[in-house]
Design a protein around this motif. Structure first.
Motif, PDB file in Angstrom:
ATOM      1  N   ASN A   6       0.814  -1.226   0.000  1.00  0.00           N
ATOM      2  CA  ASN A   6       0.000   0.000   0.000  1.00  0.00           C
ATOM      3  C   ASN A   6       0.838   1.262   0.000  1.00  0.00           C
ATOM      4  O   ASN A   6       0.335   2.334   0.322  1.00  0.00           O
ATOM      5  CB  ASN A   6      -0.868   0.052   1.265  1.00  0.00           C
ATOM      6  N   LEU A   7       2.106   1.121  -0.312  1.00  0.00           N
ATOM      7  CA  LEU A   7       2.983   2.294  -0.205  1.00  0.00           C
ATOM      8  C   LEU A   7       3.694   2.555  -1.527  1.00  0.00           C
ATOM      9  O   LEU A   7       3.946   1.621  -2.294  1.00  0.00           O
ATOM     10  CB  LEU A   7       4.040   2.048   0.882  1.00  0.00           C
ATOM     11  N   ASN A   8       4.058   3.810  -1.769  1.00  0.00           N
ATOM     12  CA  ASN A   8       4.876   4.073  -2.956  1.00  0.00           C
ATOM     13  C   ASN A   8       6.344   3.777  -2.618  1.00  0.00           C
ATOM     14  O   ASN A   8       6.680   3.458  -1.464  1.00  0.00           O
ATOM     15  CB  ASN A   8       4.661   5.501  -3.481  1.00  0.00           C
ATOM     16  N   GLY A  27       6.130  17.184   2.491  1.00  0.00           N
ATOM     17  CA  GLY A  27       5.043  18.158   2.542  1.00  0.00           C
ATOM     18  C   GLY A  27       3.764  17.539   3.073  1.00  0.00           C
ATOM     19  O   GLY A  27       3.701  16.333   3.362  1.00  0.00           O
ATOM     20  N   ALA A  28       2.750  18.379   3.149  1.00  0.00           N
ATOM     21  CA  ALA A  28       1.474  17.946   3.714  1.00  0.00           C
ATOM     22  C   ALA A  28       0.844  16.845   2.870  1.00  0.00           C
ATOM     23  O   ALA A  28       0.964  16.852   1.644  1.00  0.00           O
ATOM     24  CB  ALA A  28       0.547  19.144   3.770  1.00  0.00           C
ATOM     25  N   GLY A  29       0.210  15.915   3.536  1.00  0.00           N
ATOM     26  CA  GLY A  29      -0.582  14.903   2.837  1.00  0.00           C
ATOM     27  C   GLY A  29       0.216  13.914   2.020  1.00  0.00           C
ATOM     28  O   GLY A  29      -0.323  13.203   1.171  1.00  0.00           O
ATOM     29  N   THR A  33       2.365  10.360   8.245  1.00  0.00           N
ATOM     30  CA  THR A  33       1.727   9.643   9.343  1.00  0.00           C
ATOM     31  C   THR A  33       1.427   8.210   8.910  1.00  0.00           C
ATOM     32  O   THR A  33       1.555   7.265   9.689  1.00  0.00           O
ATOM     33  CB  THR A  33       0.444  10.392   9.771  1.00  0.00           C
ATOM     34  N   ARG A  34       1.083   8.067   7.639  1.00  0.00           N
ATOM     35  CA  ARG A  34       0.833   6.716   7.110  1.00  0.00           C
ATOM     36  C   ARG A  34       2.099   5.862   7.192  1.00  0.00           C
ATOM     37  O   ARG A  34       2.056   4.690   7.570  1.00  0.00           O
ATOM     38  CB  ARG A  34       0.365   6.833   5.658  1.00  0.00           C
ATOM     39  N   TYR A 280      -1.149  12.590  -1.563  1.00  0.00           N
ATOM     40  CA  TYR A 280      -2.262  11.684  -1.844  1.00  0.00           C
ATOM     41  C   TYR A 280      -3.588  12.248  -1.359  1.00  0.00           C
ATOM     42  O   TYR A 280      -4.610  11.609  -1.496  1.00  0.00           O
ATOM     43  CB  TYR A 280      -2.028  10.333  -1.147  1.00  0.00           C
ATOM     44  N   GLY A 554      -2.620  17.877  10.914  1.00  0.00           N
ATOM     45  CA  GLY A 554      -2.593  16.417  10.709  1.00  0.00           C
ATOM     46  C   GLY A 554      -3.903  15.815  10.221  1.00  0.00           C
ATOM     47  O   GLY A 554      -3.939  14.654   9.844  1.00  0.00           O
ATOM     48  N   GLU A 556      -7.663  15.628   7.893  1.00  0.00           N
ATOM     49  CA  GLU A 556      -8.087  15.860   6.505  1.00  0.00           C
ATOM     50  C   GLU A 556      -9.595  15.729   6.387  1.00  0.00           C
ATOM     51  O   GLU A 556     -10.221  14.973   7.133  1.00  0.00           O
ATOM     52  CB  GLU A 556      -7.370  14.878   5.563  1.00  0.00           C
ATOM     53  N   ARG A 597      -5.526  20.814   4.327  1.00  0.00           N
ATOM     54  CA  ARG A 597      -6.435  19.872   5.001  1.00  0.00           C
ATOM     55  C   ARG A 597      -7.484  19.359   4.025  1.00  0.00           C
ATOM     56  O   ARG A 597      -8.184  18.384   4.284  1.00  0.00           O
ATOM     57  CB  ARG A 597      -7.174  20.538   6.195  1.00  0.00           C
TER      58      ARG A 597
HETATM   59  P1  ATP Z   1       0.131  15.968   7.205  1.00  0.00           P
HETATM   60  O1  ATP Z   1       1.353  16.681   6.758  1.00  0.00           O
HETATM   61  O2  ATP Z   1      -1.094  16.774   6.955  1.00  0.00           O
HETATM   62  O3  ATP Z   1       0.244  15.432   8.591  1.00  0.00           O
HETATM   63  P2  ATP Z   1       0.826  13.371   6.197  1.00  0.00           P
HETATM   64  O4  ATP Z   1       2.048  13.555   5.397  1.00  0.00           O
HETATM   65  O5  ATP Z   1       0.975  12.818   7.546  1.00  0.00           O
HETATM   66  O6  ATP Z   1      -0.020  14.714   6.212  1.00  0.00           O
HETATM   67  P3  ATP Z   1      -1.073  11.266   5.806  1.00  0.00           P
HETATM   68  O7  ATP Z   1      -2.132  11.809   6.685  1.00  0.00           O
HETATM   69  O8  ATP Z   1      -0.277  10.122   6.274  1.00  0.00           O
HETATM   70  O9  ATP Z   1      -0.130  12.463   5.331  1.00  0.00           O
HETATM   71  O10 ATP Z   1      -1.676  10.882   4.396  1.00  0.00           O
HETATM   72  C1  ATP Z   1      -2.577  11.738   3.693  1.00  0.00           C
HETATM   73  C2  ATP Z   1      -3.647  10.921   3.006  1.00  0.00           C
HETATM   74  O11 ATP Z   1      -3.088  10.231   1.910  1.00  0.00           O
HETATM   75  C3  ATP Z   1      -4.246   9.865   3.902  1.00  0.00           C
HETATM   76  O12 ATP Z   1      -5.623   9.744   3.614  1.00  0.00           O
HETATM   77  C4  ATP Z   1      -3.482   8.608   3.504  1.00  0.00           C
HETATM   78  O13 ATP Z   1      -4.205   7.437   3.758  1.00  0.00           O
HETATM   79  C5  ATP Z   1      -3.306   8.822   2.012  1.00  0.00           C
HETATM   80  N1  ATP Z   1      -2.112   8.133   1.465  1.00  0.00           N
HETATM   81  C6  ATP Z   1      -0.818   8.371   1.771  1.00  0.00           C
HETATM   82  N2  ATP Z   1       0.002   7.560   1.083  1.00  0.00           N
HETATM   83  C7  ATP Z   1      -0.777   6.759   0.317  1.00  0.00           C
HETATM   84  C8  ATP Z   1      -0.529   5.703  -0.620  1.00  0.00           C
HETATM   85  N3  ATP Z   1       0.687   5.294  -0.899  1.00  0.00           N
HETATM   86  N4  ATP Z   1      -1.600   5.125  -1.206  1.00  0.00           N
HETATM   87  C9  ATP Z   1      -2.853   5.537  -0.927  1.00  0.00           C
HETATM   88  N5  ATP Z   1      -3.157   6.520  -0.072  1.00  0.00           N
HETATM   89  C10 ATP Z   1      -2.130   7.136   0.563  1.00  0.00           C
END
Ligand code: ATP
Ligand code: MG
Length: 712
Positions: A6-8, A27-29, A33-34, A280, A554, A556, A597
């Motif tokens: 499930n990851l890139n 950057g954001a999103g 956290t994932r 994402y 954090g 969305e 967000r």
């Molecule tokens: P923030 O900077 O706002 O804290 P973040 O970098 O922690 O953001 P996440 O909250 O982990 O980002 O991820 C943002 C969204 O993208 C989530 O809904 C997450 O499930 C989705 N996402 C992240 N990576 C993938 C992936 N490889 N495949 C599918 N969805 C993903």
């Protein structure tokens, strides 16, 4: 399927980099956290590490809950254990295990705000000092300053049983007595939690090594907002295995004002840095706007986010002719977005300061759209708003509940005993509490409350006469000033209270002007407002979420509204006055957090009216002008001159914070139009351009001195 699928590639690289000091900057999103959640699951599922040997620290309790949910979905056993927590949460675990080493019981208590206030009052009483709110808060501030700056060694100096100042309490200042009481009663304030933990780690080798050797892997989210003590904790506990994995985004550093050290994250000496650039969460339309805004910061490492998500509608900028229209537009938009699904929780409304929730709350209540204030209190339930409205209710008529709330706010030394005495007088004499006090005031002769109570009575009596001749907003202004409430809020440590009060007054002014000025009686106003003060509401479930941008970190949401985007409100004039250009850059990062967000649709809204932050009319925020125009759809009619006003106001603020003289837009001979005084000619401009002398009629009796900013 393996969780790694499930990851890139970059995310996978981060998850697989289990050993050493690793940093993820992104950057954001982009899935920071994932990655953290997946790394936890990889360690447990694939490598076989016991969850009890992994520490995963987040920034807030809400983020902890979210992280636990994410992890439990990934970890085979569903067991995520207790070591997914905030830094404070982790330190409490350390203390519960070993605080007895410094003579404290494991059941030590943690003071909440009310407890700390009670302790401060007790100390002040002991020193024969006033116990007014102002003094109590002053003492608490002094205690915090003492622990942080004057005597960072306070645990060794005052708390430990063998400390030099543990027993020798003679000549103690109130601050010292406060700390002494903490030692005697085994109670910690919030900031003590980290200090005590560091003390244990630095003093007891075995305590430190217990945690160092038990925590094989340590991960921390949102590291750009960690302060010096947080860094010390992270460095100490990771010092044995050296497995520290930290993630953060310098563009989202929004807590420098509270001592965070984002530069420590940038400068960190690590084995590997992984950069994630693919977002994402949001559509490209939203990311374009985010990239535009943040690129205006000079103190930053340039990085742009991209996404493979398909395009959606452009971001909308709505301009309202007044705040009522701004709120109505938002509520109507929410209704149309959620009409079919009824899923109001898809919408979040974000604002720079909590007083900005008032207008939109009223509109949501009117339209019966369910909403929740996240991490805060509904506007009309905030203490200061209730106090102010209770003054109005008592002026409007006999209202025992209102009386009970305000007779001792601000303090008139009218405690429980006095209240009981008054209640029995009132019931014996068939009078309201207020009338009973007025009739029997002499029974308080010779007490300290006599003079303040007499003033209170004459204030309420005066206001009861005034209410028929003055407007509600004037009346409220008057009573707040004369009762001492304004002063109490002004000196309050929480500036938010004063802002809420100012928002209330400005909303009444707006209400009056929308109803042909002074025609609104106090009773009519109170009846209308009761709709909002007594509103029933759903506590949870599918509700629109309202929160400050700091609270939204954090998180969305599919549809995001960033409201109150007026220059001086956001970016905040107050923060910029205090922390100059550093604050402007932090405000811009906050705007970046707000924008990012949003998943599907983003709405940026603002309106005309009065801005009590800058004491000027409202103009659109500079952040709106930083966005490439082709990225925005404009809605709502807006005069072009408002952009000029925005530019002039932001220039004025910038010159103020950089110490330059304000510029003057006005020259002698200029013709101006004043909202109330009509047409006039500028006949003098003060050297700094801030004051004008304007002739509104034919001779000098019509001359008025006007602040230039009032003419923006
Ligand atoms: P923030 O900077 O706002 O804290 P973040 O970098 O922690 O953001 P996440 O909250 O982990 O980002 O991820 C943002 C969204 O993208 C989530 O809904 C997450 O499930 C989705 N996402 C992240 N990576 C993938 C992936 N490889 N495949 C599918 N969805 C993903
Ligand atoms: Mg995150």
């Amino acid at each position: 399927m393996d969780i790694l699928d499930n990851l890139n590639d970059k995310q996978k690289e981060a998850v697989l980099a289990t050993e050493g000091k690793i940093r993820v900057v992104a950057g954001a999103g982009s899935g920071k956290t994932r990655v953290l959640a997946h790394r936890f699951a990889h360690l447990v599922n694939n490598i076989g590490i016991d969850p009890g040997n992994i520490l995963c620290m987040t920034f807030t309790n809400k983020a902890t809950q979210e992280m636990r949910t994410r992890i439990s979905k990934l970890v085979a056993s569903g067991n995520t254990n207790d070591f997914v927590c905030t830094i404070h949460g982790f330190c409490v675990k350390v203390l519960r295990r070993d605080i007895h080493r410094i003579g404290f019981p494991k059941s030590f208590s943690i003071l909440d705000d009310d407890d700390a206030e009670m302790l401060a009052k007790k100390v002040l009483e002991l020193h024969g000092l006033d116990r007014t709110k102002k003094v109590v808060e002053g003492l608490r501030k002094d205690v915090a300053y003492f622990k942080k700056i004057t005597c960072p060694n306070y645990i060794m100096e005052y708390i430990l049983p063998e400390a030099p100042k543990y027993k020798d309490v003679s000549d103690f200042t109130p601050v010292e007595t406060f700390i002494h009481y903490q030692a005697l009663n085994y109670c910690l304030e919030f900031d003590d939690i980290i200090n005590f933990t560091l003390h244990l780690f630095n003093t007891f080798e075995d305590v430190c090594s217990y945690w160092q050797r038990n925590l094989n892997y340590i991960m921390v989210d949102e590291v750009q907002d960690c302060n010096g003590s947080d860094w010390s904790i992270m460095n100490i506990i990771s010092d044995f295995y050296n497995n520290l994995f930290i993630v953060g985004d310098p563009d989202q550093a929004i807590y420098e004002w509270r001592g965070a050290l984002p530069q420590s994250f940038i400068d960190w000496n690590c084995d590997k840095t992984i950069v994630l650039a693919e977002n994402y969460r949001s559509t490209p339309n939203i990311l374009d706007v985010a990239n535009c805004v943040i690129s205006n910061n000079t103190n930053r490492i340039p990085k742009d986010l991209f996404t493979e998500k398909p395009s959606h509608d452009n971001v909308i900028h709505f301009h309202g002719e007044n705040e009522g229209k701004e709120a109505a537009w938002i509520a109507q938009k929410i209704q149309s977005l959620c009409e079919k699904s009824g899923n109001f929780s898809d919408c979040a409304i974000l604002y720079r300061a909590s007083h900005l929730s008032r207008g939109i709350e009223q509109e949501l209540l009117r339209k019966k759209i369910p909403y929740t204030i996240w991490g805060g209190v509904r506007f009309f339930e905030r203490k200061e708003i209730k106090d102010a409205l209770c003054y109005l209710r008592l002026i409007a008529g006999d209202d025992d509940l209102a009386f009970s709330r305000i007779v001792n706010t601000p303090s008139r030394r009218f405690g429980d005993t006095s209240m009981k005495k008054l209640q029995s007088m009132a019931s014996e004499q068939y009078l309201s509490l207020y009338d009973a006090l007025r009739e029997n005031i002499e029974s308080w002769h010779n007490t300290k409350s006599y003079a303040p109570l007499k003033n209170f009575i004459s204030l309420i009596d005066d206001c009861r006469e005034l209410k028929d001749v003055s407007s509600v907003s004037e009346l409220l202004n008057y009573v707040l000033k004369e009762s001492g409430l304004s002063e109490m809020y002004r000196t309050d440590t929480e500036v938010e209270r004063l802002e809420n009060i100012e928002e209330l007054i400005s909303s009444i002014r707006f209400y009056e002007s929308a109803n042909n000025d002074n025609e609104i009686s106090l009773n009519t106003y109170l009846q209308d407002i009761a709709l909002f003060t007594n509103a029933d509401y759903k506590k949870d479930g599918k509700t629109v979420k309202l929160m400050t941008i700091h609270q939204a970190k954090g998180l969305e949401f599919p549809y995001v509204f960033v409201i109150g985007l007026s220059e001086g409100i956001f970016p905040s004039h107050r923060s910029m006055r205090e922390r100059k250009l550093a604050a402007l850059e932090e405000e811009r990062r906050l705007m970046y957090v707000a924008i990012t967000r949003a998943e599907e649709l983003l709405f940026l809204t603002e309106s005309e009216g009065y801005n009590f932050q800058t004491s000027t009319d409202k103009f659109p925020s500079r952040f709106l002008t930083e966005i490439q125009q082709s990225f925005l759809i404009r809605e709502g009619e807006m005069e072009e001159s408002l952009w000029k006003g925005s530019k002039f106001l932001s220039d004025t603020i910038d010159r103020e914070i950089t110490g330059l003289m304000p510029i003057s837009r006005f020259n002698v001979g200029d013709e101006i139009a004043h909202q109330y005084l009509g047409h006039g000619i500028v006949i003098e401009v003060s050297p700094d351009g801030s004051r004008l002398k304007v002739r509104f009629g034919s001779d000098e009796t019509s001359d008025r001195f006007i602040m230039a900013k009032a003419l923006l």
